[in-house]
Design an enzyme around this catalytic site. Structure first.
Site, mmCIF file in Angstrom:
data_model
loop_
_atom_site.group_PDB
_atom_site.id
_atom_site.type_symbol
_atom_site.label_atom_id
_atom_site.label_comp_id
_atom_site.label_asym_id
_atom_site.label_seq_id
_atom_site.Cartn_x
_atom_site.Cartn_y
_atom_site.Cartn_z
ATOM 1 N N ASP A 75 -7.003 2.128 -39.354
ATOM 2 C CA ASP A 75 -6.392 1.018 -40.105
ATOM 3 C C ASP A 75 -7.296 -0.204 -40.069
ATOM 4 O O ASP A 75 -8.043 -0.440 -39.120
ATOM 5 C CB ASP A 75 -4.997 0.675 -39.568
ATOM 6 C CG ASP A 75 -4.981 0.351 -38.085
ATOM 7 O OD1 ASP A 75 -5.623 1.085 -37.295
ATOM 8 O OD2 ASP A 75 -4.357 -0.651 -37.707
ATOM 9 N N GLU A 109 -3.573 0.484 -34.984
ATOM 10 C CA GLU A 109 -4.117 -0.290 -33.868
ATOM 11 C C GLU A 109 -3.916 -1.772 -34.119
ATOM 12 O O GLU A 109 -3.569 -2.534 -33.214
ATOM 13 C CB GLU A 109 -5.611 0.017 -33.666
ATOM 14 C CG GLU A 109 -6.190 -0.554 -32.354
ATOM 15 C CD GLU A 109 -6.617 -2.018 -32.439
ATOM 16 O OE1 GLU A 109 -6.695 -2.667 -31.375
ATOM 17 O OE2 GLU A 109 -6.869 -2.530 -33.539
#
Lengths: 426, 426
Positions: A108, A173
């Site tokens: 991400d 994350e």
């Protein structure tokens, strides 16, 4: 490993990486071009899956869900549904009898922000003078490509290891780590881990934790023309900001770890957002502050929370207004657990040695100024973790994010050799 | 006027008002129940028009528009289209040879805000223990009803005056006065004016002007974990707030007019709104402050602007950061022109005398802490204006706004008698 064999392997890996410069760069380019902001990770994960199949690893793909995850005390995310946002794990199975190693990277990326501020389109992956530009280039698709290159080199050179290597491409994350938490709950643990977050090739055996807070400061409304009849929440908020800065100073004076010796503020308290009042000619009766509190690896999240809360409660000593109108603090949103690996840990030793071998100099060993999934791997997954990667810390989350391609290949080489040393040659 | 005739008229008007207590209260109730926030004034103006027809005045109704208005240097409004938002004027024609009087009130009200904070529904017009509750009750439909009652009494008692009385129910006062500006451009001027804004029955011969400003403070973004690499716009904004407070102090030290002797801050600079940063764990690179600068009747809007701008430019002496990253100020939105009438003006004299007569005590004469349409009437319409009304200043723009009904009728009596004295009995 024996000196000669080591030298041979090193030169084979080095040559392999040289030969694969173009394909490695193209892989990173494709990954950067695939916008993988939250809830849009599927396209980029597809590219990772393809790469893992090509390398020839056993691939595990799943969409995280279930009560065990979302009710876990370390679960943090603005969402509880992760359909179309798969995690991906690829395992290079060892021959047995060796130590296992997790190589973890998140897929991400944070939003690109104002496109106007980018010189090149944030999802262009454009290469200019050895730098590849785009959102996620440095944080941390560049690091992920280092891992994939390392694995690919080991496979194609047919280097068999005793221990398993578990490659992880996780979601979330940037929102607090639920992707890595999901890998742990799925059973992925190892004897140690490396996360190639952007450290500028420095080695971070400690990672700062952090948590978000929101503070409400009260005032008393009045017409601006008779503002003396009211109490400005903006003016009261100034006192709160100054008081929080004092707490930051106090907390940082306690940090004596030499790993932090070059860091001006080892565990900062950042006030990132302010909002208050709703009319230019009214006295504002409410101001909201949002911030991020750094948490040292030597304290628990709970201890840090308590210290902040009792500090805020003492604001009434600064101004009696706060006795009758207490400042309210709430903890919300993202949270990253601090983590630490013993400086004498064997993986530290191996990584430092290989860094010196390849780079011809001693690495900088520091504590990270930000949280990573390493905290979860350590505290929940019982997997001691080092953060070490090729990205440029200063460019993470910024416009014109880039990575120096050279570093991606250098990191790949160091990580491949460290994996051999740690997992053991068959 | 002669003593005997005056006494007779006074007692006639007093009795008429007593007899019309219920109908006056019902009229105010209906006006409060008609939500007349910006662009929704039509319903309330309909009630005013009906009342004016009943009183028997010549009524002028129009929707303001045209270049002359919207390009006028004193035009301020967030909108340039006023369809369905009529102004209303009713004229009680004099017999000739007397001085004319404008009685001006605005029909627009500010938004009710959070309904939860109101004890009674903001558009209920509920009467509890002599107080009528609702948005606009005090600011300023109560004052408008005082004017309508005064006119009605004069008409029904068949009291003919030499000078004209021009009653005005205008839109847009809360947005800077384009309604009153439109009446001036339509040709309505007079020898003097009264505006029954909520003064708590005090007499305001001076009205503070005000203008809105927006200030942009710059910082430098960075990750919150390395916040020492950035510059917090929130922390820089604190310096700006403190510095503006110093300017407020300096400007107010200059005010020596005894009218302001009881006012802690005669011309306040209010910072009403703050907004900055967009992520808890980023160093904020921008903070926006919005406020209202009070303008004294002894200075022009331009002089006040210039003083603020050159003060802000000196911020670099406080912190060198501002030399390279200057604070930017812009003037936006609403603006109210300051106004003043000579303390020795004949209308002041008449109003004070009638106040003493009815209330049996000396009125409090002060300067208003806020702007009204009186500034436009004075500066553009050349009509000296006094602000005097029955509303409760402290309740204007607040939840649970109310007006004491008794005051509405007392103000009506004082204004009716003052109009007779000023315009002259036929």
């Amino acid at each position: 490993m024996e000196d000669n064999r080591q030298k041979l392997l090193q030169s084979q890996i080095h040559d392999w990486l040289l030969k694969n410069k173009d394909s490695g760069t193209r892989l990173l380019q494709k990954l950067v071009q695939a916008d993988s902001t939250q809830a849009n990770e599927k396209g980029a994960q597809g590219i990772v899956i393809e790469a893992l199949h090509e390398i020839g690893l056993r691939v595990d793909i799943w969409e995280q869900d279930g009560d065990e995850l979302v009710q876990h005390p370390y679960f943090v995310s603005p969402r509880t549904e992760f359909k179309e946002s798969p995690n991906v794990v690829g395992v290079k199975k060892g021959t047995g009898g060796g130590r296992s190693l997790i190589l973890n990277g998140h897929i991400d990326v944070v939003p690109a922000g104002d496109f106007e501020q980018w010189e090149h389109h944030p999802f262009s992956g454009k290469v200019v003078e050895g730098k590849l530009y785009g959102r996620g280039a440095t944080d941390m698709k560049g690091g992920n490509v280092s891992l994939l290159l390392a694995l690919s080199a080991l496979q194609q050179l047919d280097i068999q290891l005793k221990g398993d290597i578990i490659f992880q491409s996780v979601i979330e994350e940037e929102s607090g780590g639920s992707g890595t938490l999901a890998t742990i709950l799925r059973g992925y643990k190892a004897d140690a881990a490396i996360i190639p977050e952007p450290t500028n090739m420095r080695i971070f055996p400690k990672q700062q934790g952090s948590m978000w807070f929101r503070i409400h400061v009260k005032g008393r409304a009045a017409h601006g023309g008779t503002r003396y009849e009211g109490v400005s929440a903006i003016e009261k908020a100034l006192l709160v900001v100054e008081y929080i800065n004092k707490l930051e100073k106090k907390r940082n004076e306690r940090i004596t770890d030499p790993l932090y010796s070059k860091v001006p503020i080892p565990i900062p308290i950042n006030l990132g957002k302010i909002e208050g009042g709703n009319w230019p000619s009214s006295v504002p009766d409410h101001v909201k502050l949002e911030g991020r509190m750094g948490v040292s690896p030597e304290e628990t999240m709970e201890e840090a929370k308590l210290e902040m809360e009792s500090w805020i409660a003492k604001l009434q000593e600064v101004d009696p207004w706060f006795a009758e109108h207490p400042v309210v603090i709430e903890w919300f949103g993202a949270r990253w657990v601090p983590g630490a690996i013993n400086l004498e840990h064997e993986l530290m030793n191996k990584l430092i040695t290989n860094y010196q071998q390849i780079q011809g100099e001693t690495p900088i060993v520091e504590a990270s100024p930000w949280g990573t999934d390493g905290g979860l791997l350590t505290k929940v997954g019982e997997t001691p973790t080092i953060v070490f990667g090729p990205g440029v810390t200063e460019k993470a989350h910024h416009p014109n994010e880039y990575i120096e391609l050279e570093k991606v290949f250098e990191a790949a080489e160091i990580i491949a050799l460290t994996a051999i040393d740690w997992c053991g040659l068959h």
